[in-house]
Design an enzyme around this catalytic site. Structure first.
Site, PDB file in Angstrom:
ATOM      1  CG  HIS A   7     -21.164 -10.282 -70.310  1.00 52.23           C
ATOM      2  ND1 HIS A   7     -20.920 -10.961 -69.132  1.00 52.23           N
ATOM      3  CD2 HIS A   7     -19.986  -9.723 -70.653  1.00 52.23           C
ATOM      4  CE1 HIS A   7     -19.645 -10.808 -68.794  1.00 52.23           C
ATOM      5  NE2 HIS A   7     -19.059 -10.058 -69.693  1.00 52.23           N
ATOM      6  CG  ASP A  48     -22.940 -13.373 -67.706  1.00 49.87           C
ATOM      7  OD1 ASP A  48     -23.083 -13.692 -68.893  1.00 49.87           O
ATOM      8  OD2 ASP A  48     -22.476 -12.289 -67.329  1.00 49.87           O
ATOM      9  CB  SER A  82     -16.171 -11.718 -69.175  1.00 49.36           C
ATOM     10  OG  SER A  82     -16.660 -10.907 -68.168  1.00 49.36           O
TER      11      SER A  82
HETATM   12  N1  ARG Z   1     -19.638  -6.282 -65.433  1.00 42.56           N
HETATM   13  C1  ARG Z   1     -19.360  -7.396 -66.281  1.00 42.56           C
HETATM   14  C2  ARG Z   1     -18.171  -7.072 -67.216  1.00 42.56           C
HETATM   15  O1  ARG Z   1     -17.561  -6.078 -67.087  1.00 42.56           O
HETATM   16  C3  ARG Z   1     -20.574  -7.861 -67.016  1.00 42.56           C
HETATM   17  C4  ARG Z   1     -21.137  -6.912 -68.028  1.00 42.56           C
HETATM   18  C5  ARG Z   1     -22.375  -7.334 -68.775  1.00 42.56           C
HETATM   19  N2  ARG Z   1     -23.612  -7.159 -68.041  1.00 42.56           N
HETATM   20  C6  ARG Z   1     -24.368  -6.028 -68.000  1.00 42.56           C
HETATM   21  N3  ARG Z   1     -25.456  -6.033 -67.270  1.00 42.56           N
HETATM   22  N4  ARG Z   1     -24.081  -4.915 -68.646  1.00 42.56           N
HETATM   23  O2  ARG Z   1     -18.119  -7.251 -68.372  1.00 42.56           O
HETATM   24  N1  ASP Z   2     -17.184  -8.484 -66.728  1.00 42.57           N
HETATM   25  C1  ASP Z   2     -15.817  -8.340 -67.152  1.00 42.57           C
HETATM   26  C2  ASP Z   2     -15.582  -8.867 -68.564  1.00 42.57           C
HETATM   27  O1  ASP Z   2     -16.453  -8.807 -69.391  1.00 42.57           O
HETATM   28  C3  ASP Z   2     -14.887  -8.926 -66.174  1.00 42.57           C
HETATM   29  C4  ASP Z   2     -14.422  -7.924 -65.170  1.00 42.57           C
HETATM   30  O2  ASP Z   2     -14.242  -6.747 -65.534  1.00 42.57           O
HETATM   31  O3  ASP Z   2     -14.185  -8.341 -64.045  1.00 42.57           O
HETATM   32  O4  ASP Z   2     -14.503  -9.236 -68.920  1.00 42.57           O
END
Ligand code: ARG
Ligand code: ASP
Length: 705
Positions: A87, A224, A640
């Site tokens: 991502h 990921d 991330s």
């Molecule tokens: N939750 C994770 C972060 O905050 C991954 C986000 C990307 N994935 C998604 N399905 N939107 O960045």
């Molecule tokens: N998924 C998040 C990021 O992109 C990490 C988090 O918020 O824990 O940095």
């Protein structure tokens, strides 16, 4: 055997030390890690502070990068090979994708250096050093100065410090960052690299497996990751993209441990958390509790509109995939955060401690803190209407692509004339879909008109909406005729001379609407900033007070996208009554979820085949392949892609998420509920090796065991 052993051992440990719970809260500054190293060692870490951060020798910090200003990445070879999340590389992967060459869908693997794909605008930076510069930043300050004068003094002193640091080396960048609300300042010196090429990415059905359904969730099975390579000039210095550039030779890179992780194992995350507010006043929490549901509802509407069109058309799905993921991400996080704040009763717990703080302040000797809590309450009440309106601006019409585009084109022409505008426009329209944007316009305009108090709305916008009668009518006579919702018209604009183009922009109905909207936003931010300045001053005092009041506690500064160390251990958790989560997920779970009819769970056939043949090679562990694991490391957005490191300093995982039940960790960390989610490095290797067959990468990576 190992499994049995841990089951027997864990209850025993708890029986002897019933309150052993390691509070793993904290995002520590690497330069001060010597203050934590004993605790880290007590929890299993086997290296020294100098191995984590040093300016005298290569240390782990030299293998960690800030990836494109919002994620973290780590070096995994002596040839500049870099690992981050799928991502985080998404924009780059998407940019090289089209319906014919769909790297999002099919994945991408460069089998040799010359197949690696350059990415315009993608950069990484290494931290060269950090240093406490509080005295220099505050030189010339005396306590009679008001906040505005203090701010400008801090800015001027910081700029001079930064300029000196930037002259120290090629492509050096420097920034002075405030810690503890301006009670301390640190200088960060970075070296920035602009030639970063795409090397590998699994298909989204691996890299985004589970999609937004599983995002922020456990059990998780998302592969990921994506792989890039940093290039440098012949002298190993940063350089703009050139065919002559060569792979960068880093000072340090991570060796990979294939030994895996078990419950209770020490882990350490080294990365760039973006922003936390652990020390705020209870009323700041109150505001978040009030606003999150509203922001969530605004995004509900936008997401529904996108979903409708995306599921009907493959081309639209590609174009909107990145935008949709961005909108959905915070939307879900806010839901978890809200739930967590309520569960932990953060607001009332804070209120209690504020009461104790005030009593302490009044008890003599701490006069400067006596009125802080009350004053903060007063200021938060004052700023609330502005914050409310401004949040609405950001979450409503600002979410309309053409709205922002109209403004940006206006600014662009103001700065550069029409030169290059055609390219700028093409880049915008590549991912634009009129029906979605128009519907989002109607939806968000409705919410804006209804929910924002009249005094905070732009005059021109109010007039237009009144004159035309309904948002749908505004859409017809503004959206439908605007230059900025139409590629041909924008390209025609780009062909004009700058003065003519500016005239055309100024009379465009959508531009005029957007212009009034953003002008009013700027007007609102004036008084809001004034109050926020006073809040900042109070927060600085309050922070200092908290540190005096609770002088036994080890404080860490809120995250601010600077490099931090978070350490903890692999651990499951109990999100609610009757549910217990194990800390490790495996390929079995991917197969359980696999469903060709559900977009988020439709895995590639090749993965099914590998599973059927149990063709796991050296990545087989207890009959399957580990995929993700949970740990107690305190992380945030920006972490991330961070390396997850074991007790010996080797790479065991890649951090990519948290559990949604614990996303209040940005405001209130709870060791029982807050967990970060990492990709097990063995799944990364399984995909590279068995799925992609990228032998070149397997040969390049170095294993520690
Ligand atoms: N939750 C994770 C972060 O905050 C991954 C986000 C990307 N994935 C998604 N399905 N939107 O960045
Ligand atoms: N998924 C998040 C990021 O992109 C990490 C988090 O918020 O824990 O940095």
């Amino acid at each position: 055997m190992r499994y049995l052993f841990s089951i027997l051992l864990v209850p025993l440990v708890f029986a002897i030390f019933p309150v052993k719970l390691s509070a793993d809260e904290g995002m520590w500054l690497p330069v001060l890690i010597s203050e934590r190293i004993d605790d880290m060692k007590a929890k299993g870490f086997r290296l020294d502070a100098e191995d984590i951060y040093s300016i005298n020798q290569a240390s782990l910090k030299d293998a960690v990068v800030l990836f494109n200003g919002g994620c973290t990445g780590e070096l995994i070879s002596n040839q500049g090979l870099l690992l981050t999340n799928h991502h985080c590389g998404y924009g780059a992967i998407q940019c090289h994708s089209s319906v014919e060459h769909d790297y999002l869908k099919d994945g991408f693997w460069a089998m040799s250096l010359d197949e690696e794909l350059p990415n315009d605008g993608l950069w990484v930076s290494f931290l060269i050093r950090m240093e406490d510069v509080t005295d220099a930043v505050l030189q010339g300050y005396d306590s009679s100065m008001d906040e505005a004068r203090r701010d400008s003094l801090v800015r001027a002193n910081s700029a001079a410090i930064e300029a000196r640091a930037m002259a120290e080396g090629p492509s050096y960048q420097a920034s002075v960052e405030s810690m503890y609300y301006g009670n301390q300042y640190f200088l960060f010196v970075y070296q920035k690299f602009d030639d970063v090429r795409l090397v590998g990415a699994p298909p989204s059905s691996v890299g985004k497996f589970g999609g937004d359904t599983d995002n922020w969730m456990w059990p998780r099975h998302t592969g990921d990751f994506s792989i890039f390579r940093i290039y440098a000039d012949k002298d190993n210095n940063p350089a703009a993209y050139s065919e002559d550039n060569v792979p960068y030779r880093p000072k340090k890179f991570f060796k990979i441990s294939t030994a895996g992780v078990n419950e209770g194992d020490f882990t350490f995350v080294y990365g760039f958390p973006g922003s936390t507010q652990e020390y705020v006043h209870s009323d700041a929490i109150g505001y978040i509790e009030e606003m999150n549901p509203k922001k969530i509802a605004l995004r509900d509407g936008r997401l529904e509109i996108m979903k409708k069109y995306m599921s009907a058309d493959q081309d639209v799905r590609i174009r909107y995939s990145s935008k949709q993921a961005n909108v959905a991400n915070a939307w879900k996080k806010w839901q978890g955060e809200l739930k967590g704040l309520i569960k932990l009763e953060t607001r009332s717990v804070k209120k209690e401690s504020e009461k104790a703080f005030t009593e302490w302040a009044l008890s003599g000797g701490h006069d400067e803190y006596a009125g802080v809590i009350e004053e903060l309450s007063r200021l938060y009440a004052q700023v609330r209407p502005y914050s409310y309106a401004m949040d609405y601006y950001v979450e409503s019409l600002n979410g309309v692509d053409a709205f922002r585009f109209a403004m940006n084109v206006g600014r662009y022409i103001g700065l550069n004339g029409t030169e290059g505008l055609a390219d700028y426009a093409e880049a915008f329209f590549k991912d634009y879909y009129y029906p979605i944007d128009e519907e989002i316009f109607i939806f968000t305009a409705d919410r804006f008109m209804e929910d924002v108090p009249d005094e905070f709305k732009p005059e021109y916008l109010k007039e237009e909406f009144t004159r035309l009668g309904s948002t749908a009518a505004v859409a017809d006579s503004v959206f439908a005729v605007s230059i900025f919702t139409d590629r041909e018209k924008t390209l025609a604009l780009a062909a004009l001379d700058s003065a003519k183009a500016m005239e055309a922009v100024a009379s465009d109905p959508l531009y005029r609407l957007a212009d009034s909207f953003y002008a009013e936003y700027a007007a609102l931010s004036g008084p809001a900033m004034e109050i926020n300045r006073r809040i900042a001053l109070m927060n600085r005092t309050y922070m200092r007070g908290q540190m005096e009041f609770d002088s036994e506690k080890a404080f860490y500064p809120d995250a601010n996208l600077t490099l931090r160390v978070s350490y903890g251990e692999v651990a499951g958790f109990e999100p609610s009554d009757g549910i217990e989560y194990l800390p490790v997920s495996t390929l079995e779970g991917i197969i359980e979820k696999d469903n060709p009819d559900i977009f988020d769970y439709d895995i590639p056939q090749k993965l099914r085949d590998l599973y059927a043949a149990k063709d796991y090679g050296r990545w087989e562990t207890e009959g399957t392949v580990p995929v993700c694991f949970l740990a107690t490391n305190h992380t945030s957005g920006g972490n991330s892609g961070s390396p997850v490191i074991n007790a010996d300093g080797n790479l065991v995982g890649v951090n990519f998420d948290r559990v949604w039940e614990g996303t209040m960790s940005d405001l209130d960390f709870d060791p029982e509920l807050c967990r970060n989610i990492s990709l097990d490095i063995r799944y990364v290797l399984f995909i590279i090796d068995k799925y992609a067959g990228a032998r070149n990468l397997m040969d390049e990576i170095v294993f520690a065991d």
